[in-house]
Design a protein around this motif. Structure first.
Motif, PDB file in Angstrom:
ATOM      1  N   UNK A 151      25.581 -34.109  18.572  1.00 35.40           N
ATOM      2  CA  UNK A 151      25.186 -34.932  17.425  1.00 35.40           C
ATOM      3  C   UNK A 151      23.765 -35.467  17.621  1.00 35.40           C
ATOM      4  N   UNK A 153      21.383 -34.101  19.453  1.00 36.22           N
ATOM      5  CA  UNK A 153      20.467 -32.964  19.251  1.00 36.22           C
ATOM      6  C   UNK A 153      20.260 -32.723  17.771  1.00 36.22           C
ATOM      7  N   UNK A 154      21.361 -32.782  17.025  1.00 37.97           N
ATOM      8  CA  UNK A 154      21.259 -32.543  15.586  1.00 37.97           C
ATOM      9  C   UNK A 154      20.303 -33.549  14.952  1.00 37.97           C
ATOM     10  N   UNK A 155      20.514 -34.835  15.254  1.00 39.47           N
ATOM     11  CA  UNK A 155      19.679 -35.891  14.666  1.00 39.47           C
ATOM     12  C   UNK A 155      18.218 -35.700  15.041  1.00 39.47           C
ATOM     13  N   UNK A 156      17.981 -35.363  16.310  1.00 41.15           N
ATOM     14  CA  UNK A 156      16.599 -35.201  16.761  1.00 41.15           C
ATOM     15  C   UNK A 156      15.932 -34.029  16.063  1.00 41.15           C
ATOM     16  N   UNK A 157      16.651 -32.897  15.989  1.00 38.66           N
ATOM     17  CA  UNK A 157      16.053 -31.718  15.365  1.00 38.66           C
ATOM     18  C   UNK A 157      15.787 -31.959  13.886  1.00 38.66           C
ATOM     19  N   UNK A 158      16.649 -32.787  13.275  1.00 38.15           N
ATOM     20  CA  UNK A 158      16.450 -33.086  11.855  1.00 38.15           C
ATOM     21  C   UNK A 158      15.274 -34.042  11.668  1.00 38.15           C
ATOM     22  N   UNK A 159      14.688 -34.489  12.775  1.00 35.45           N
ATOM     23  CA  UNK A 159      13.515 -35.343  12.679  1.00 35.45           C
ATOM     24  C   UNK A 159      13.849 -36.799  12.452  1.00 35.45           C
ATOM     25  N   UNK A 160      15.066 -37.220  12.862  1.00 40.88           N
ATOM     26  CA  UNK A 160      15.467 -38.613  12.655  1.00 40.88           C
ATOM     27  C   UNK A 160      14.637 -39.542  13.539  1.00 40.88           C
ATOM     28  N   UNK A 169      23.878 -43.117  14.278  1.00 38.02           N
ATOM     29  CA  UNK A 169      24.673 -42.379  15.256  1.00 38.02           C
ATOM     30  C   UNK A 169      25.144 -43.260  16.420  1.00 38.02           C
TER      31      UNK A 169
ATOM     32  N   UNK B  87      11.948 -32.082  13.271  1.00 38.80           N
ATOM     33  CA  UNK B  87      12.142 -32.287  11.832  1.00 38.80           C
ATOM     34  C   UNK B  87      11.679 -31.132  10.967  1.00 38.80           C
ATOM     35  N   UNK B  91      19.324 -27.438  11.661  1.00 40.90           N
ATOM     36  CA  UNK B  91      20.100 -26.943  12.799  1.00 40.90           C
ATOM     37  C   UNK B  91      21.595 -26.997  12.496  1.00 40.90           C
ATOM     38  N   UNK B 101      32.779 -40.963  11.384  1.00 40.42           N
ATOM     39  CA  UNK B 101      32.887 -42.173  10.560  1.00 40.42           C
ATOM     40  C   UNK B 101      32.303 -41.973   9.172  1.00 40.42           C
ATOM     41  N   UNK B 114      18.129 -38.557   6.125  1.00 39.76           N
ATOM     42  CA  UNK B 114      17.152 -38.725   7.201  1.00 39.76           C
ATOM     43  C   UNK B 114      15.743 -38.440   6.685  1.00 39.76           C
TER      44      UNK B 114
END
Lengths: 254, 269
Positions: A151, A153-160, A169, B87, B91, B101, B114
């Motif tokens: 999760x 990794x997902x957030x980081x790759x999405x540029x969060x 998260x 970003x 992915x 949640x 995001x």
């Protein structure tokens, strides 16, 4: 269905408590134990009814102190956890100190706090905060560090952003752990409030206990104990309900 | 090379990896993971990477996604250097990794949230997509109510609805049972042939790669090197009958044989 399930969880401990009180009652009259040594449950409840109004003011004072201390302790605990989580160096430097702080007996520390901060509410709040923040901080740090890697990794790759990762998260992920910590902190906060009132107060259940101890009113001490146990249970129940509501998505908590 | 052809090359390829090289350092030892990887994903094409397990394919995705900086080499997105930047890609991880949640719908709109895009439009579009994925009545359900295949579909929709153009699929079907897997492949094929998003997929399954891709990169065992690029000759839209096509079987046999050689390089029988 639901009520039946709750009942099936409630009746075995309830039966055990009733049985225990029953044996206690029988034993006091059977062995003719003096009332000042060990009063029977009926003696205690009679005394509780007689003391009624006065006890309620004491209880209110303790409740107020405890709730305030618990809120501040929880806030401090979360703040410490979040700070240490984001600054690894601080975490390394301070984590052992935090653990060490729990080895200092609060009973020894409380009089010192009274000397430093007087007999007002501040030293009492500090005592409760000290006992409360630890379980919250440790649980929160633990929860934050366990954040699912995929999760993340997902957030980081999405540029969060860091804030997005934190609020979307890490905090929700750590919430079950934080709530377990809060349950422990809630029961500790009652104990903290009582200790604070022992040391120096003019009202509250802790103060009442000290008063009755000096006049050997064992029955009244038992009344105080009963009130403390009730408050602890109520706090625990309250936090459990809050937890159930906050983590309602959880598969095992249907 | 003159500047004109150079420009053409950059506009027609959505994602380009130029000689990416990466080694992990462990106890003063250097463990090479990626060895001069170069590959191109043209605009609107489906490209797969096949290689033996543990060859560093997932690390390559981390490099593309900007989580790990390569020691040398570049990641280009429409000709723009995005090495080490996050970003830029969407992915789809190996396990669904839906946030427990959040409702299924809120999970799918996460990437747009995001990116700071308007949430209302995202929700409407997500609702439409959920319908197409057979998940309409699960929009408000928490992910644990969904089966494994449904979760993976939701995870894929989350990637598809992201504003980034290039989709990275990291073995998206590996956690599913065989039947669900072939079902999902067909579903993905249909969705993709309609939308033609640019996709780079990692997989272990030769059949899956041949079925879905326009071209396949064959990776060696660790350190990962590009061994071959195979252009998949089959026309689209593709159907399941392709599985029995003699050319398909021949390609499959050929690639499988090469992969076996790579596997046994590391672990001799």
């Amino acid at each position: 269905m639901n009520i039946r399930r709750i009942w099936s969880n409630v009746w075995p401990p309830l039966l055990a408590v009733i049985l225990f009180l029953f044996i206690w009652q029988i034993a006091t009259s059977l062995f003719q134990i003096d009332k000042w040594m060990l009063p029977s449950p009926t003696d205690i409840s009679r005394e509780a009814a007689a003391e009624g109004a006065g006890l309620w003011t004491h209880t209110q004072a303790t409740l107020k102190l405890m709730l305030l201390g618990f809120s501040i302790g929880t806030a401090v605990g979360l703040l410490v956890a979040f700070t240490l989580h984001y600054i690894p160096f601080l975490r390394k430097a301070l984590y052992p100190l935090i653990i060490l702080s729990q080895n200092v007996p609060i009973i020894a520390l409380a009089p010192l706090l009274m000397i430093w901060f007087g007999f007002g509410i501040l030293p009492k709040i500090i005592v409760i905060t000290l006992v409360c923040f630890f379980p919250i901080a440790v649980a929160a740090m633990d929860g934050l560090s366990r954040t699912d890697h995929v999760m993340l990794d997902y957030m980081r790759m999405a540029g969060a952003s860091k804030w997005d990762i934190f609020i979307k998260l890490e905090v929700p992920y750590a919430l079950p752990a934080i709530m377990s910590g809060a349950k422990i902190a809630a029961t500790y906060s009652v104990m903290g409030a009582i200790i604070a009132e022992w040391i120096g107060a003019s009202k509250g259940i802790g103060y009442y206990m000290m008063l009755q101890k000096s006049s050997f009113r064992t029955d009244r001490i038992f009344v105080a104990i009963a009130i403390i146990v009730t408050i602890s249970l109520a706090m625990f129940l309250l936090i459990s309900l809050l937890e159930k509501w906050l983590i309602r998505y959880h598969p095992s908590e249907r | 090379m003159n500047s004109n052809t150079n420009l053409q090359a950059t506009t027609s390829s959505a994602l380009e990896i130029e000689a990416a090289h990466l080694a992990f350092r462990e106890r003063r030892q250097s463990l090479p993971v990626l060895n001069q990887i170069s590959l191109t994903v043209p605009n609107g094409k489906f490209v797969s990477i096949i290689g033996p397990s543990g060859c560093g394919k997932s690390t390559l995705f981390h490099v593309i996604g900007g989580l790990v900086k390569p020691d040398s080499g570049k990641i280009l997105l429409h000709g723009k250097d995005v090495t080490g930047e996050r970003g830029h890609i969407s992915y789809v991880p190996q396990k669904p990794a839906l946030f427990p949640w959040r409702s299924t719908l809120d999970n799918i709109t996460l990437a747009r949230e995001i990116a700071g895009m308007p949430i209302k439009a995202a929700r409407e579009e997500a609702q439409a997509w959920l319908g197409r994925a057979g998940l309409a009545e699960f929009a408000q359900a928490y992910p644990h109510k969904l089966s494994g295949g449904m979760q993976q579909r939701a995870s894929f929709l989350r990637g598809l609805l992201a504003p980034q153009e290039v989709l990275l699929l990291d073995e998206p079907f590996s956690a599913l049972d065989a039947l669900t897997r072939s079902d999902m492949q067909r579903w993905l094929l249909d969705i993709w042939e309609e939308n033609q998003r640019t996709v780079l997929m990692i997989t272990h399954s030769v059949e899956e790669a041949l079925m879905l891709s326009d071209s396949i990169y064959l990776f060696s065992s660790r350190p990962a090197t590009v061994l071959h690029r195979i252009d998949v000759p089959f026309t689209r839209p593709r159907t399941e009958q392709l599985l029995d096509d003699p050319r398909f079987l021949e390609l499959k046999r050929d690639i499988t044989a090469q992969m076996r050689v790579q596997m046994h390089k590391n672990q001799p029988l």
